[in-house]
Design a protein around this motif. Structure first.
Motif, short mmCIF file in Angstrom:
data_model
loop_
_atom_site.label_atom_id
_atom_site.label_comp_id
_atom_site.label_asym_id
_atom_site.label_seq_id
_atom_site.Cartn_x
_atom_site.Cartn_y
_atom_site.Cartn_z
N SER A 112 52.86 43.96 67.15
CA SER A 112 53.57 43.84 65.88
C SER A 112 52.71 43.18 64.82
O SER A 112 52.70 43.60 63.65
CB SER A 112 54.85 43.02 66.09
N GLU B 296 57.53 40.67 75.70
CA GLU B 296 57.71 40.05 74.39
C GLU B 296 56.38 39.63 73.77
O GLU B 296 56.12 39.91 72.59
CB GLU B 296 58.65 38.84 74.51
N ASP C 189 58.27 46.05 63.92
CA ASP C 189 59.10 45.11 64.65
C ASP C 189 58.99 45.37 66.16
O ASP C 189 58.84 46.52 66.58
CB ASP C 189 60.56 45.26 64.24
N PRO C 190 59.06 44.33 66.98
CA PRO C 190 59.00 44.53 68.43
C PRO C 190 60.02 45.54 68.94
O PRO C 190 59.75 46.26 69.91
CB PRO C 190 59.27 43.12 68.98
N LYS D 48 54.33 42.76 72.81
CA LYS D 48 54.88 43.46 71.65
C LYS D 48 54.69 42.64 70.37
O LYS D 48 54.49 43.21 69.28
CB LYS D 48 56.35 43.79 71.87
N GLU D 49 54.74 41.32 70.48
CA GLU D 49 54.49 40.49 69.31
C GLU D 49 53.04 40.64 68.84
O GLU D 49 52.77 40.66 67.63
CB GLU D 49 54.80 39.03 69.64
#
Length: 317
Positions: free
Chosen positions: A51, A44, A57-58, A47-48
């Motif tokens: 992003s 998370e 978007d993740p 990926k953030e």
């Protein structure tokens, strides 16, 4: 490179790997406690961070242990036995390997192919396909066809040609930090695609495939993405110098937008590569690309480029 270093007591100049010779300064700072726990397999935080740089978007982001794993996971998610994939040689050999491993067939005819692969800029020649052309290819796809665009070198070429911002169910765009930040030993690749495809790829990839060190460095490197503009400026200058140096000794490198040059030779590449290796200089023999009379040479610093060009004439017939 590691093998050559182990078997030599002298410094080796490696022009065979296409790494950024002027990478941004990203400190290698790791939390020792991070290796005492499994990574978050959803990635998370990673990926953030991706992003935030790429405005995707993740749920549209797939990750992997280098771009090769992303390529293979993509193929196992989209191709089956007997499916055809359009690959245009010469180009990166991992596309064909990934297709064959999942039972697919390779063709140079995009008609009827389930997936079309495009390396942009291309490896080994550095040819850049304009963004408008890539979008035209995407528009021409049939409903049951897909387009895989590999942009591993685009940050060292021309980011304006990227299609990583395009959301289309048929499009997947692969990226890597290996080349731009000169960290091939860390192994991290990622890509952007339709959420349903990404969910399938994330299910198929190995659990915890991105280790804590690679994750930490990537998050830090993403904070320096704008610094790659200076890398591109320096690469353009050194590439132009190398092109001129090759021409002065009678060789004609192909036009390139990337941090490497494909150089046709008047003889077999193997002999030239061996002679340069004796001088502790490595270049890429392009026989594996189907080009037995060509070498690929990475752009390096001026001092290193001079050493190569001083040694090369004695290695030619």
């Amino acid at each position: 490179m590691r093998w050559h270093q182990r078997h030599s007591t002298e410094k080796i100049l490696d022009f065979s790997a296409n790494l950024n010779p002027f990478p941004p300064n990203v400190p290698l700072e790791f939390d020792a406690g991070a290796i005492g726990a499994y990574p978050d397999d959803r990635y998370e935080t990673l990926k953030e961070a991706i992003s935030g740089v790429f405005r995707r978007d993740p749920e549209e982001i797939a990750v992997g242990n280098g771009s090769v794993e992303v390529i293979r996971t993509y193929c196992t998610s989209t191709l089956g036995a007997g499916d055809r994939a359009a690959i245009f040689e010469p180009t990166f050999g991992e596309y064909g390997m990934a297709v064959r491993l999942c039972g697919g067939e390779i063709t140079s005819d995009p008609a009827g192919a389930a997936v079309r692969f495009l390396c942009n800029p291309n490896n080994p020649d550095g040819a850049l396909t304009p963004r408008t052309t890539v979008l035209a290819i995407l528009d021409e796809l049939k409903p049951d066809q897909r387009l895989f665009v590999d942009e591993a070198f685009i940050e060292l070429s021309d980011p304006a040609a990227s299609v990583s911002d395009i959301r289309d169910p048929a499009l997947f765009v692969s990226r890597s930090i290996t080349k731009s930040f000169a960290v091939p030993g860390l192994r991290f690749g990622f890509g952007f695609g339709d959420p349903d495809l990404v969910a399938e790829m994330e299910t198929r990839r190995l659990p915890w495939t991105v280790n804590a060190c690679a994750e930490t460095f990537t998050i830090a490197a993403l904070e320096h993405y704008r610094d790659l503009e200076e890398s591109r400026r320096l690469i353009r200058a050194e590439r132009a110098w190398l092109e001129g140096a090759f021409k002065r000794i009678g060789l004609s490198p192909l036009p390139s937008s990337a941090n490497y040059l494909l150089v046709p030779l008047p003889c077999e590449a193997a002999a030239v590569c061996a002679a340069l290796s004796d001088r502790r200089i490595l270049v890429r023999d392009c026989t594996s690309f189907g080009l037995p009379k060509a070498i690929r040479v990475a752009v390096r610093t001026r001092e290193e480029n001079r050493i190569l060009m001083e040694a090369l004439p004695a290695c030619l017939p």
